[in-house]
Design a protein around this motif. Sequence first.
Motif, PDB file in Angstrom:
ATOM      1  N   CYS A  62       0.840  -1.192   0.000  1.00  0.00           N
ATOM      2  CA  CYS A  62       0.000   0.000   0.000  1.00  0.00           C
ATOM      3  C   CYS A  62       0.880   1.250   0.000  1.00  0.00           C
ATOM      4  O   CYS A  62       1.852   1.321   0.766  1.00  0.00           O
ATOM      5  N   PRO A  63       0.578   2.254  -0.825  1.00  0.00           N
ATOM      6  CA  PRO A  63       1.365   3.492  -0.785  1.00  0.00           C
ATOM      7  C   PRO A  63       1.264   4.160   0.578  1.00  0.00           C
ATOM      8  O   PRO A  63       0.198   4.179   1.208  1.00  0.00           O
ATOM      9  N   ALA A  64       2.376   4.723   1.044  1.00  0.00           N
ATOM     10  CA  ALA A  64       2.412   5.365   2.357  1.00  0.00           C
ATOM     11  C   ALA A  64       3.429   6.500   2.312  1.00  0.00           C
ATOM     12  O   ALA A  64       4.041   6.776   1.270  1.00  0.00           O
ATOM     13  N   PRO A  75      16.134   1.799  -2.005  1.00  0.00           N
ATOM     14  CA  PRO A  75      15.074   1.369  -1.094  1.00  0.00           C
ATOM     15  C   PRO A  75      15.618   0.517   0.045  1.00  0.00           C
ATOM     16  O   PRO A  75      16.411  -0.398  -0.168  1.00  0.00           O
ATOM     17  N   VAL A  76      15.193   0.838   1.251  1.00  0.00           N
ATOM     18  CA  VAL A  76      15.556   0.059   2.441  1.00  0.00           C
ATOM     19  C   VAL A  76      14.274  -0.224   3.214  1.00  0.00           C
ATOM     20  O   VAL A  76      13.272   0.485   3.079  1.00  0.00           O
ATOM     21  N   ALA A  77      14.311  -1.265   4.033  1.00  0.00           N
ATOM     22  CA  ALA A  77      13.099  -1.712   4.717  1.00  0.00           C
ATOM     23  C   ALA A  77      13.302  -1.740   6.221  1.00  0.00           C
ATOM     24  O   ALA A  77      14.401  -2.010   6.714  1.00  0.00           O
ATOM     25  N   ARG A  78      12.207  -1.504   6.938  1.00  0.00           N
ATOM     26  CA  ARG A  78      12.156  -1.708   8.388  1.00  0.00           C
ATOM     27  C   ARG A  78      10.939  -2.564   8.679  1.00  0.00           C
ATOM     28  O   ARG A  78       9.840  -2.289   8.185  1.00  0.00           O
ATOM     29  N   ALA A  79      11.120  -3.590   9.490  1.00  0.00           N
ATOM     30  CA  ALA A  79      10.043  -4.532   9.803  1.00  0.00           C
ATOM     31  C   ALA A  79       9.785  -4.550  11.304  1.00  0.00           C
ATOM     32  O   ALA A  79      10.698  -4.374  12.115  1.00  0.00           O
ATOM     33  N   THR A  80       8.525  -4.795  11.678  1.00  0.00           N
ATOM     34  CA  THR A  80       8.119  -4.843  13.077  1.00  0.00           C
ATOM     35  C   THR A  80       7.021  -5.892  13.249  1.00  0.00           C
ATOM     36  O   THR A  80       6.162  -6.050  12.371  1.00  0.00           O
ATOM     37  N   GLU A 133       7.938  11.696   3.170  1.00  0.00           N
ATOM     38  CA  GLU A 133       8.571  11.093   1.999  1.00  0.00           C
ATOM     39  C   GLU A 133       7.824   9.818   1.602  1.00  0.00           C
ATOM     40  O   GLU A 133       7.327   9.095   2.467  1.00  0.00           O
ATOM     41  N   PRO A 134       7.743   9.517   0.296  1.00  0.00           N
ATOM     42  CA  PRO A 134       6.978   8.346  -0.154  1.00  0.00           C
ATOM     43  C   PRO A 134       7.587   7.041   0.330  1.00  0.00           C
ATOM     44  O   PRO A 134       8.807   6.904   0.468  1.00  0.00           O
ATOM     45  N   ALA A 135       6.706   6.078   0.592  1.00  0.00           N
ATOM     46  CA  ALA A 135       7.117   4.762   1.071  1.00  0.00           C
ATOM     47  C   ALA A 135       6.060   3.762   0.645  1.00  0.00           C
ATOM     48  O   ALA A 135       5.017   4.117   0.075  1.00  0.00           O
ATOM     49  N   VAL A 136       6.338   2.494   0.903  1.00  0.00           N
ATOM     50  CA  VAL A 136       5.363   1.421   0.670  1.00  0.00           C
ATOM     51  C   VAL A 136       5.207   0.647   1.975  1.00  0.00           C
ATOM     52  O   VAL A 136       6.204   0.264   2.601  1.00  0.00           O
ATOM     53  N   LEU A 137       3.959   0.422   2.358  1.00  0.00           N
ATOM     54  CA  LEU A 137       3.636  -0.354   3.551  1.00  0.00           C
ATOM     55  C   LEU A 137       3.274  -1.768   3.134  1.00  0.00           C
ATOM     56  O   LEU A 137       2.413  -1.973   2.268  1.00  0.00           O
ATOM     57  N   LEU A 138       3.939  -2.759   3.732  1.00  0.00           N
ATOM     58  CA  LEU A 138       3.658  -4.168   3.483  1.00  0.00           C
ATOM     59  C   LEU A 138       3.115  -4.792   4.765  1.00  0.00           C
ATOM     60  O   LEU A 138       3.597  -4.486   5.855  1.00  0.00           O
ATOM     61  N   LEU A 139       2.123  -5.688   4.618  1.00  0.00           N
ATOM     62  CA  LEU A 139       1.513  -6.321   5.778  1.00  0.00           C
ATOM     63  C   LEU A 139       1.328  -7.810   5.532  1.00  0.00           C
ATOM     64  O   LEU A 139       0.914  -8.225   4.438  1.00  0.00           O
ATOM     65  N   GLY A 140       1.613  -8.616   6.556  1.00  0.00           N
ATOM     66  CA  GLY A 140       1.399 -10.052   6.461  1.00  0.00           C
ATOM     67  C   GLY A 140      -0.071 -10.405   6.552  1.00  0.00           C
ATOM     68  O   GLY A 140      -0.911  -9.606   6.991  1.00  0.00           O
ATOM     69  N   SER A 141      -0.388 -11.628   6.172  1.00  0.00           N
ATOM     70  CA  SER A 141      -1.783 -12.074   6.109  1.00  0.00           C
ATOM     71  C   SER A 141      -2.390 -12.335   7.485  1.00  0.00           C
ATOM     72  O   SER A 141      -3.606 -12.318   7.639  1.00  0.00           O
ATOM     73  N   GLY A 142      -1.550 -12.631   8.476  1.00  0.00           N
ATOM     74  CA  GLY A 142      -2.069 -12.983   9.791  1.00  0.00           C
ATOM     75  C   GLY A 142      -2.650 -14.375   9.871  1.00  0.00           C
ATOM     76  O   GLY A 142      -3.230 -14.748  10.901  1.00  0.00           O
ATOM     77  N   VAL A 202       8.991   0.202   3.340  1.00  0.00           N
ATOM     78  CA  VAL A 202      10.086   0.338   2.380  1.00  0.00           C
ATOM     79  C   VAL A 202      10.146   1.798   1.966  1.00  0.00           C
ATOM     80  O   VAL A 202       9.160   2.368   1.499  1.00  0.00           O
ATOM     81  N   ARG A 203      11.293   2.422   2.169  1.00  0.00           N
ATOM     82  CA  ARG A 203      11.465   3.827   1.800  1.00  0.00           C
ATOM     83  C   ARG A 203      12.879   4.029   1.274  1.00  0.00           C
ATOM     84  O   ARG A 203      13.716   3.115   1.330  1.00  0.00           O
TER      85      ARG A 203
END
Length: 306
Positions: free
Chosen positions: A82-84, A116-121, A89-98, A109-110
Amino acid sequence: MRVLVDEVRTLRFDDGTPVRAASGIAPLGDGWLVVQDDATSAAWRRAGSVTPVRVLPPVEGHDVFAEAAGTKHLKPDLEVACPAEVDGEPAVLLLGSGSSPRRTRGVLVRFEDGRPVARATELGPLYERVVAVLGLPRDQLNLEGGSRSGGTVRWYQRGNLAAGVSSASVEVPLADLVAAVLGRTAPASVPVARPRRYGLGEVDGVGLAVTDAVALPDGRELLSAAAEDTPNAVDDGPVVATALALVDGEDVLAVARIPEVGGRVHKVEGLALRDVRGGEAHLLAVVDADDPGAPSVELELRAVLD
């Protein structure tokens, strides 16, 4: 509504290896970020080039996952792209299915220094809130789609009529999601509201279930849907048809099948809006073939909004 397929492309990285199990797509810089649901990297597709972007660390030493290798249960199953924005600054949000406790991570990802580099939580408590708001059994959670409208993400549960679970969605503030992934707020504090349910019909006795969504400029949404014959949220099954649905709130205004290409049903799992003009929505869709050896396919679709 009518759906037309204007172009079909296979997706391979620059070294020739296939882009696997494409499950989401969102704009990133001068290209598109394509999520692989059975890998720890995504694919950054630009004109004439497809390069990997690491989005998660290895899981127990693995970067790709497959049932045949006995590692499917380890896969992160990132399904939403999803765009974020991060700090404007523009980024992409990724989400797991759960769909399992291993599949509840969020990633941003920004760009840093032009790459592009990623941070996960880990967002497990947020997923538990979604379960509660939707009133689902925990083992039926399967969040496969997300659309953005302004500052709101509508997060979509992929239903399964065989299990008695309808397709549904909730609303989550984008800024709170971003803050949770960045560690600026607790995942359990992210608001989850406005549950909706959708009846998309059946094809050959198999229910159509939401796989992704995009918001249109007029406030309506287009949902991609698949009729996949599977008893649960984890196992793959034969896909008898795919479709796009035009919805306004909970009202399903139209459902139109995506044409087969070369006699094959393409299981669209990721959807992105390019533009809307002349009463037509121009879309990019990515296809998960449920075959780790087969390159994913990208479709250029047109939805004629009669």
